[in-house]
Design a protein around this motif. Structure first.
Motif, PDB file in Angstrom:
ATOM      1  N   ILE A  84       0.870  -1.174   0.000  1.00  0.00           N
ATOM      2  CA  ILE A  84       0.000   0.000   0.000  1.00  0.00           C
ATOM      3  C   ILE A  84       0.907   1.223   0.000  1.00  0.00           C
ATOM      4  O   ILE A  84       1.776   1.351   0.858  1.00  0.00           O
ATOM      5  CB  ILE A  84      -0.915   0.027   1.239  1.00  0.00           C
ATOM      6  CG1 ILE A  84      -1.790  -1.236   1.280  1.00  0.00           C
ATOM      7  CG2 ILE A  84      -1.759   1.296   1.267  1.00  0.00           C
ATOM      8  CD1 ILE A  84      -2.551  -1.416   2.577  1.00  0.00           C
ATOM      9  N   VAL A  85       0.726   2.111  -0.980  1.00  0.00           N
ATOM     10  CA  VAL A  85       1.543   3.322  -1.071  1.00  0.00           C
ATOM     11  C   VAL A  85       0.621   4.524  -1.218  1.00  0.00           C
ATOM     12  O   VAL A  85      -0.295   4.523  -2.042  1.00  0.00           O
ATOM     13  CB  VAL A  85       2.529   3.267  -2.264  1.00  0.00           C
ATOM     14  CG1 VAL A  85       3.273   4.578  -2.414  1.00  0.00           C
ATOM     15  CG2 VAL A  85       3.508   2.112  -2.089  1.00  0.00           C
ATOM     16  N   LEU A  86       0.863   5.537  -0.405  1.00  0.00           N
ATOM     17  CA  LEU A  86       0.093   6.779  -0.445  1.00  0.00           C
ATOM     18  C   LEU A  86       1.003   7.908  -0.902  1.00  0.00           C
ATOM     19  O   LEU A  86       2.143   8.009  -0.449  1.00  0.00           O
ATOM     20  CB  LEU A  86      -0.468   7.077   0.946  1.00  0.00           C
ATOM     21  CG  LEU A  86      -1.290   8.355   1.104  1.00  0.00           C
ATOM     22  CD1 LEU A  86      -2.411   8.127   2.112  1.00  0.00           C
ATOM     23  CD2 LEU A  86      -0.438   9.527   1.541  1.00  0.00           C
ATOM     24  N   ARG A  87       0.498   8.732  -1.819  1.00  0.00           N
ATOM     25  CA  ARG A  87       1.191   9.951  -2.244  1.00  0.00           C
ATOM     26  C   ARG A  87       0.193  11.091  -2.132  1.00  0.00           C
ATOM     27  O   ARG A  87      -0.934  10.983  -2.592  1.00  0.00           O
ATOM     28  CB  ARG A  87       1.693   9.843  -3.688  1.00  0.00           C
ATOM     29  CG  ARG A  87       2.711   8.758  -3.877  1.00  0.00           C
ATOM     30  CD  ARG A  87       3.321   8.672  -5.274  1.00  0.00           C
ATOM     31  NE  ARG A  87       2.434   9.025  -6.351  1.00  0.00           N
ATOM     32  CZ  ARG A  87       2.764   9.844  -7.369  1.00  0.00           C
ATOM     33  NH1 ARG A  87       3.949  10.389  -7.441  1.00  0.00           N
ATOM     34  NH2 ARG A  87       1.891  10.105  -8.327  1.00  0.00           N
ATOM     35  N   CYS A  88       0.603  12.176  -1.534  1.00  0.00           N
ATOM     36  CA  CYS A  88      -0.277  13.327  -1.347  1.00  0.00           C
ATOM     37  C   CYS A  88       0.244  14.496  -2.168  1.00  0.00           C
ATOM     38  O   CYS A  88       1.456  14.715  -2.244  1.00  0.00           O
ATOM     39  CB  CYS A  88      -0.341  13.700   0.129  1.00  0.00           C
ATOM     40  SG  CYS A  88      -1.516  15.036   0.472  1.00  0.00           S
ATOM     41  N   GLY A  89      -0.688  15.245  -2.780  1.00  0.00           N
ATOM     42  CA  GLY A  89      -0.301  16.386  -3.593  1.00  0.00           C
ATOM     43  C   GLY A  89      -0.054  16.010  -5.041  1.00  0.00           C
ATOM     44  O   GLY A  89       0.625  16.736  -5.767  1.00  0.00           O
ATOM     45  N   VAL A  90      -0.633  14.888  -5.476  1.00  0.00           N
ATOM     46  CA  VAL A  90      -0.475  14.464  -6.874  1.00  0.00           C
ATOM     47  C   VAL A  90      -1.333  15.358  -7.771  1.00  0.00           C
ATOM     48  O   VAL A  90      -2.303  15.972  -7.309  1.00  0.00           O
ATOM     49  CB  VAL A  90      -0.867  12.982  -7.066  1.00  0.00           C
ATOM     50  CG1 VAL A  90       0.036  12.075  -6.251  1.00  0.00           C
ATOM     51  CG2 VAL A  90      -2.326  12.734  -6.744  1.00  0.00           C
ATOM     52  N   PRO A  91      -0.999  15.434  -9.057  1.00  0.00           N
ATOM     53  CA  PRO A  91      -1.846  16.198  -9.980  1.00  0.00           C
ATOM     54  C   PRO A  91      -3.230  15.554 -10.115  1.00  0.00           C
ATOM     55  O   PRO A  91      -3.395  14.357  -9.896  1.00  0.00           O
ATOM     56  CB  PRO A  91      -1.092  16.110 -11.305  1.00  0.00           C
ATOM     57  CG  PRO A  91       0.280  15.655 -10.982  1.00  0.00           C
ATOM     58  CD  PRO A  91       0.189  14.883  -9.695  1.00  0.00           C
ATOM     59  N   ARG A  92      -4.182  16.354 -10.509  1.00  0.00           N
ATOM     60  CA  ARG A  92      -5.540  15.856 -10.749  1.00  0.00           C
ATOM     61  C   ARG A  92      -5.510  14.871 -11.906  1.00  0.00           C
ATOM     62  O   ARG A  92      -5.055  15.198 -13.000  1.00  0.00           O
ATOM     63  CB  ARG A  92      -6.461  17.026 -11.102  1.00  0.00           C
ATOM     64  CG  ARG A  92      -7.903  16.634 -11.321  1.00  0.00           C
ATOM     65  CD  ARG A  92      -8.726  17.878 -11.702  1.00  0.00           C
ATOM     66  NE  ARG A  92     -10.130  17.605 -11.726  1.00  0.00           N
ATOM     67  CZ  ARG A  92     -10.780  17.082 -12.769  1.00  0.00           C
ATOM     68  NH1 ARG A  92     -10.137  16.786 -13.878  1.00  0.00           N
ATOM     69  NH2 ARG A  92     -12.086  16.866 -12.703  1.00  0.00           N
ATOM     70  N   PRO A  93      -5.979  13.636 -11.692  1.00  0.00           N
ATOM     71  CA  PRO A  93      -5.972  12.654 -12.776  1.00  0.00           C
ATOM     72  C   PRO A  93      -6.899  13.070 -13.924  1.00  0.00           C
ATOM     73  O   PRO A  93      -8.020  13.520 -13.679  1.00  0.00           O
ATOM     74  CB  PRO A  93      -6.489  11.378 -12.121  1.00  0.00           C
ATOM     75  CG  PRO A  93      -6.304  11.591 -10.649  1.00  0.00           C
ATOM     76  CD  PRO A  93      -6.437  13.067 -10.432  1.00  0.00           C
ATOM     77  N   THR A  94      -6.448  12.916 -15.150  1.00  0.00           N
ATOM     78  CA  THR A  94      -7.285  13.248 -16.312  1.00  0.00           C
ATOM     79  C   THR A  94      -8.511  12.351 -16.378  1.00  0.00           C
ATOM     80  O   THR A  94      -9.538  12.748 -16.929  1.00  0.00           O
ATOM     81  CB  THR A  94      -6.491  13.131 -17.618  1.00  0.00           C
ATOM     82  OG1 THR A  94      -5.968  11.807 -17.730  1.00  0.00           O
ATOM     83  CG2 THR A  94      -5.358  14.133 -17.660  1.00  0.00           C
ATOM     84  N   LYS A  95      -8.422  11.179 -15.778  1.00  0.00           N
ATOM     85  CA  LYS A  95      -9.554  10.248 -15.751  1.00  0.00           C
ATOM     86  C   LYS A  95     -10.768  10.856 -15.043  1.00  0.00           C
ATOM     87  O   LYS A  95     -11.899  10.443 -15.275  1.00  0.00           O
ATOM     88  CB  LYS A  95      -9.107   8.957 -15.058  1.00  0.00           C
ATOM     89  CG  LYS A  95     -10.062   7.834 -15.149  1.00  0.00           C
ATOM     90  CD  LYS A  95      -9.945   7.137 -16.468  1.00  0.00           C
ATOM     91  CE  LYS A  95     -10.753   5.855 -16.440  1.00  0.00           C
ATOM     92  NZ  LYS A  95     -11.027   5.360 -17.752  1.00  0.00           N
ATOM     93  N   MET A  96     -10.549  11.879 -14.224  1.00  0.00           N
ATOM     94  CA  MET A  96     -11.672  12.526 -13.534  1.00  0.00           C
ATOM     95  C   MET A  96     -12.574  13.277 -14.507  1.00  0.00           C
ATOM     96  O   MET A  96     -13.711  13.590 -14.180  1.00  0.00           O
ATOM     97  CB  MET A  96     -11.169  13.464 -12.436  1.00  0.00           C
ATOM     98  CG  MET A  96     -10.705  12.729 -11.216  1.00  0.00           C
ATOM     99  SD  MET A  96     -10.351  13.850  -9.848  1.00  0.00           S
ATOM    100  CE  MET A  96      -9.684  12.699  -8.672  1.00  0.00           C
ATOM    101  N   ASP A  97     -12.075  13.555 -15.701  1.00  0.00           N
ATOM    102  CA  ASP A  97     -12.884  14.221 -16.721  1.00  0.00           C
ATOM    103  C   ASP A  97     -13.796  13.249 -17.465  1.00  0.00           C
ATOM    104  O   ASP A  97     -14.679  13.667 -18.204  1.00  0.00           O
ATOM    105  CB  ASP A  97     -11.971  14.935 -17.731  1.00  0.00           C
ATOM    106  CG  ASP A  97     -11.198  16.072 -17.100  1.00  0.00           C
ATOM    107  OD1 ASP A  97     -11.709  16.683 -16.138  1.00  0.00           O
ATOM    108  OD2 ASP A  97     -10.077  16.347 -17.567  1.00  0.00           O
ATOM    109  N   ASP A  98     -13.580  11.961 -17.298  1.00  0.00           N
ATOM    110  CA  ASP A  98     -14.342  10.930 -17.984  1.00  0.00           C
ATOM    111  C   ASP A  98     -15.629  10.645 -17.209  1.00  0.00           C
ATOM    112  O   ASP A  98     -15.586  10.186 -16.058  1.00  0.00           O
ATOM    113  CB  ASP A  98     -13.486   9.661 -18.105  1.00  0.00           C
ATOM    114  CG  ASP A  98     -14.183   8.532 -18.824  1.00  0.00           C
ATOM    115  OD1 ASP A  98     -15.378   8.669 -19.197  1.00  0.00           O
ATOM    116  OD2 ASP A  98     -13.529   7.491 -19.021  1.00  0.00           O
ATOM    117  N   ALA A  99     -16.763  10.919 -17.830  1.00  0.00           N
ATOM    118  CA  ALA A  99     -18.054  10.701 -17.178  1.00  0.00           C
ATOM    119  C   ALA A  99     -18.292   9.226 -16.859  1.00  0.00           C
ATOM    120  O   ALA A  99     -19.122   8.898 -16.015  1.00  0.00           O
ATOM    121  CB  ALA A  99     -19.178  11.231 -18.056  1.00  0.00           C
ATOM    122  N   GLN A 100     -17.565   8.334 -17.526  1.00  0.00           N
ATOM    123  CA  GLN A 100     -17.716   6.896 -17.304  1.00  0.00           C
ATOM    124  C   GLN A 100     -16.778   6.355 -16.221  1.00  0.00           C
ATOM    125  O   GLN A 100     -16.800   5.167 -15.927  1.00  0.00           O
ATOM    126  CB  GLN A 100     -17.455   6.141 -18.615  1.00  0.00           C
ATOM    127  CG  GLN A 100     -18.384   6.528 -19.751  1.00  0.00           C
ATOM    128  CD  GLN A 100     -19.850   6.269 -19.417  1.00  0.00           C
ATOM    129  OE1 GLN A 100     -20.190   5.220 -18.899  1.00  0.00           O
ATOM    130  NE2 GLN A 100     -20.708   7.238 -19.702  1.00  0.00           N
TER     131      GLN A 100
END
Length: 162
Positions: A84-100
């Motif tokens: 399990i690896v956590l990273r904080c402050g990553v860029p917004r994933p482009t996948k968030m723009d996908d309505a699906q």
């Protein structure tokens, strides 16, 4: 046998006796193989949220002890030698723009789910002032239980963006 040490980027193939001598001289052990992850480069505001989150993260997650990856940073954390690896402050994933795209809720924190082929799933918080990413090994391919361990710390330290 193949041994690796955080100080060396390449694995070295040696016989058992020679390998132990090299490891002893290098100051590491065969068990000193913590994973390395890319450290994010968030804005100062996001970094402050991440530093607060780092202080609140649990010592264990689903029975796995904390074992932070290298290089050492308040923006990264790990459990179970990379399970399990956590990273904080990553860029917004482009996948968030996908309505699906798919998301899951774990104890009041919403996470974008990304399946990564042969690797385990990656989850990224949504609707927060800093994006927190959690990658899970394939052992957790169909289990979001580890996300519950991060819900209270994320809610406490990373405000909603809405």
């Amino acid at each position: 046998m193949t041994y690796s040490c955080r100080r060396f980027r390449r694995s070295v193939l040696l016989g058992p006796s020679a390998a132990l001598a090299v490891l002893a001289a290098a100051g590491c052990s065969a068990g000193d193989a913590a994973p390395s992850v890319a450290v994010p480069t968030p804005s100062p505001e996001e970094a402050a949220y991440c530093e607060a989150l780092h202080k609140e993260l649990p010592r264990t997650v689903t029975g796995l002890e904390r074992s932070d990856p290298g290089p050492e940073s308040v923006l990264t954390a790990g459990w179970g030698d990379g399970a399990i690896v956590l990273r904080c402050g990553v860029p917004r994933p482009t996948k968030m723009d996908d309505a699906q795209s798919k998301a899951v809720d774990a104890d009041g924190v919403n996470w974008l789910l990304e399946q990564r082929g042969d690797a385990g799933p990656r989850f990224t918080t949504t609707y927060r002032k800093a994006y927190v990413e959690v990658t899970l090994s394939t052992a957790y391919a169909h289990d979001i239980t580890p996300l519950s361990a991060f819900a209270a710390p994320v809610r406490k330290t990373v405000p909603d963006s809405l």
